[in-house]
Design a protein around this motif. Structure first.
Motif, mmCIF file in Angstrom:
data_model
loop_
_atom_site.group_PDB
_atom_site.id
_atom_site.type_symbol
_atom_site.label_atom_id
_atom_site.label_comp_id
_atom_site.label_asym_id
_atom_site.label_seq_id
_atom_site.Cartn_x
_atom_site.Cartn_y
_atom_site.Cartn_z
ATOM 1 N N TYR A 63 8.591 11.658 0.471
ATOM 2 C CA TYR A 63 7.807 11.057 -0.832
ATOM 3 C C TYR A 63 6.690 10.223 -0.131
ATOM 4 N N PRO A 64 5.681 11.172 0.306
ATOM 5 C CA PRO A 64 4.695 10.443 1.167
ATOM 6 C C PRO A 64 3.890 9.767 -0.142
ATOM 7 N N VAL A 65 3.013 8.797 0.393
ATOM 8 C CA VAL A 65 2.153 7.940 -0.550
ATOM 9 C C VAL A 65 1.034 8.828 -1.061
ATOM 10 N N GLU A 66 0.701 8.702 -2.339
ATOM 11 C CA GLU A 66 -0.420 9.459 -2.733
ATOM 12 C C GLU A 66 -1.817 9.406 -1.722
ATOM 13 N N GLY A 67 -2.465 10.434 -1.586
ATOM 14 C CA GLY A 67 -3.189 10.667 -0.706
ATOM 15 C C GLY A 67 -3.082 11.065 0.678
ATOM 16 N N ALA A 68 -1.569 10.976 1.055
ATOM 17 C CA ALA A 68 -1.326 11.246 2.491
ATOM 18 C C ALA A 68 -1.006 12.936 2.358
#
Length: 89
Positions: A63-68
Motif C-alpha cells: 500500500y504505497p502512499v499516493e504519488g509513490a
C-alpha cells in the motif's frame, strides 16, 4: 500528534484490518483508522521520524502512499495482505 496519509491499492476491510494490525504493532503508533472510502490511513505518533517508518511499512505491505511508485509487485503484495486480513478479522 496525528498524521493522515493517502495510500494506493486499498480495496476492502481485509486490507484495512491488515494495515491497522501491522501499524499498531509499531512502537508509539496508536489510534490507527483506515478509511476505505477515501483511501486514507490516520494514526497518532510521538516522533516525526515515525511517519517514514509507517510509510515504509505500508509500502512493504503493498500500500504505497499516493504519488509513490506502484509497480505490479506492490499490487500483488496488497492482494496477499488483503487475503491475510480477511482470514484474521
Amino acid at each position: 500528534m496525528t498524521e493522515t496519509v493517502k495510500i494506493q491499492n486499498l480495496k476492502c476491510g481485509g486490507c484495512a484490518h491488515t494495515i491497522k494490525t501491522k501499524l499498531e504493532d509499531l512502537d508509539n503508533i496508536s489510534n490507527v483508522v483506515v478509511n476505505n472510502d477515501t483511501d486514507e490511513v490516520h494514526f497518532d505518533y510521538s516522533e516525526a521520524s515515525q511517519i517514514a517508518t509507517v510509510v515504509e511499512l505500508l509500502s512493504k505491505l503493498g500500500y504505497p502512499v499516493e504519488g509513490a511508485s506502484n509497480p505490479i509487485t506492490k499490487k500483488a503484495k496488497s492482494f496477499v495482505s488483503c487475503a491475510v486480513g480477511r482470514m484474521n478479522s
